[in-house]
Write a protein that holds these residues in place. Structure first.
Motif, PDB file in Angstrom:
ATOM      1  N   UNK A  75      40.999  21.123  41.445  1.00  0.00           N
ATOM      2  CA  UNK A  75      40.028  20.294  40.732  1.00  0.00           C
ATOM      3  C   UNK A  75      39.602  20.915  39.400  1.00  0.00           C
ATOM      4  N   UNK A  76      40.310  21.946  38.948  1.00  0.00           N
ATOM      5  CA  UNK A  76      39.975  22.580  37.677  1.00  0.00           C
ATOM      6  C   UNK A  76      38.879  23.616  37.769  1.00  0.00           C
ATOM      7  N   UNK A  77      38.454  23.960  38.973  1.00  0.00           N
ATOM      8  CA  UNK A  77      37.361  24.919  39.142  1.00  0.00           C
ATOM      9  C   UNK A  77      37.794  26.315  38.716  1.00  0.00           C
ATOM     10  N   UNK A  78      38.977  26.723  39.115  1.00  0.00           N
ATOM     11  CA  UNK A  78      39.478  28.040  38.703  1.00  0.00           C
ATOM     12  C   UNK A  78      39.588  28.146  37.194  1.00  0.00           C
ATOM     13  N   UNK A  79      40.086  27.104  36.565  1.00  0.00           N
ATOM     14  CA  UNK A  79      40.210  27.078  35.105  1.00  0.00           C
ATOM     15  C   UNK A  79      38.838  27.225  34.452  1.00  0.00           C
ATOM     16  N   UNK A  80      37.848  26.480  34.942  1.00  0.00           N
ATOM     17  CA  UNK A  80      36.494  26.547  34.378  1.00  0.00           C
ATOM     18  C   UNK A  80      35.877  27.932  34.584  1.00  0.00           C
ATOM     19  N   UNK A  81      36.111  28.529  35.740  1.00  0.00           N
ATOM     20  CA  UNK A  81      35.583  29.865  36.011  1.00  0.00           C
ATOM     21  C   UNK A  81      36.201  30.900  35.081  1.00  0.00           C
ATOM     22  N   UNK A  82      37.520  30.872  34.943  1.00  0.00           N
ATOM     23  CA  UNK A  82      38.197  31.840  34.073  1.00  0.00           C
ATOM     24  C   UNK A  82      37.727  31.666  32.626  1.00  0.00           C
ATOM     25  N   UNK A  83      37.629  30.424  32.182  1.00  0.00           N
ATOM     26  CA  UNK A  83      37.189  30.168  30.804  1.00  0.00           C
ATOM     27  C   UNK A  83      35.830  30.815  30.547  1.00  0.00           C
ATOM     28  N   UNK A  84      34.889  30.618  31.465  1.00  0.00           N
ATOM     29  CA  UNK A  84      33.549  31.191  31.305  1.00  0.00           C
ATOM     30  C   UNK A  84      33.598  32.716  31.276  1.00  0.00           C
ATOM     31  N   UNK A  85      34.355  33.293  32.201  1.00  0.00           N
ATOM     32  CA  UNK A  85      34.426  34.753  32.279  1.00  0.00           C
ATOM     33  C   UNK A  85      35.104  35.346  31.045  1.00  0.00           C
ATOM     34  N   UNK A  86      36.181  34.726  30.572  1.00  0.00           N
ATOM     35  CA  UNK A  86      36.875  35.252  29.396  1.00  0.00           C
ATOM     36  C   UNK A  86      36.030  35.131  28.136  1.00  0.00           C
TER      37      UNK A  86
END
Length: 169
Positions: free
Chosen positions: A100-111
């Protein structure tokens, strides 16, 4: 078939999220497919980990759905002065929330936080057969740097592990 949309929030972790974080890590670890441990660390160890990240202002984000921690992404210190510019990325999303794009959103925030914090290298390891994670990391610019043969052993079955890194100018 239509994909069901999941309503979630990406938030910096806080002390109030520690138990939910601990539970989420345990859930993903018990799948024996993705993490470097087979069950989550005890609550007090998780608490110490989160508090260290908070006090050091390290990137550590969680995904929340219906007041439940459903995923996390952290970038942590390597604890040596010569590695002060480097962070190590860890991530997980509960099985029923993947895709659902959750991993992508998490990585974006962390990076984004890692870069603003001044890190110039973020590294990670990933199991060789975790193709979806590898594709996701590559979309963010991570590059494969090495192969660790038979680095993982679960139930007497060996798996290779890949080292990847993202460099900022």
């Amino acid at each position: 078939m239509k994909t069901l949309m999941i309503d979630y929030q990406i938030l910096p972790i806080s002390e109030g999220h520690i138990e939910g974080f601990c539970s989420a890590v345990d859930s993903v670890a018990k799948e024996h497919e993705y993490l470097a441990f087979l069950e989550g660390p005890p609550l007090e160890m998780s608490r110490a980990f989160v508090l260290e990240n908070l006090h050091g202002d390290w990137p550590h984000f969680i995904a929340i759905h219906d007041n439940r921690v459903i995923g996390w992404c952290d970038i942590t210190s390597l604890h040596r002065d010569v590695y002060a510019h480097v962070g190590s990325l860890g991530i997980g999303v509960l099985a029923s929330y993947r895709g659902h794009g959750i991993g992508k959103a998490l990585i974006q925030s962390a990076l984004e936080k890692a870069k603003s914090r001044g890190l110039t290298r973020v590294e990670l390891t990933v199991r060789e057969k975790n193709y979806s994670a590898i594709r996701l990391y590559e979309k963010f610019g991570f590059v494969k740097e090495g192969l660790h043969r038979n680095a993982i052993r679960v139930c007497n079955k060996y798996e290779n592990q890949i080292s990847m890194a993202l460099l900022y100018e």
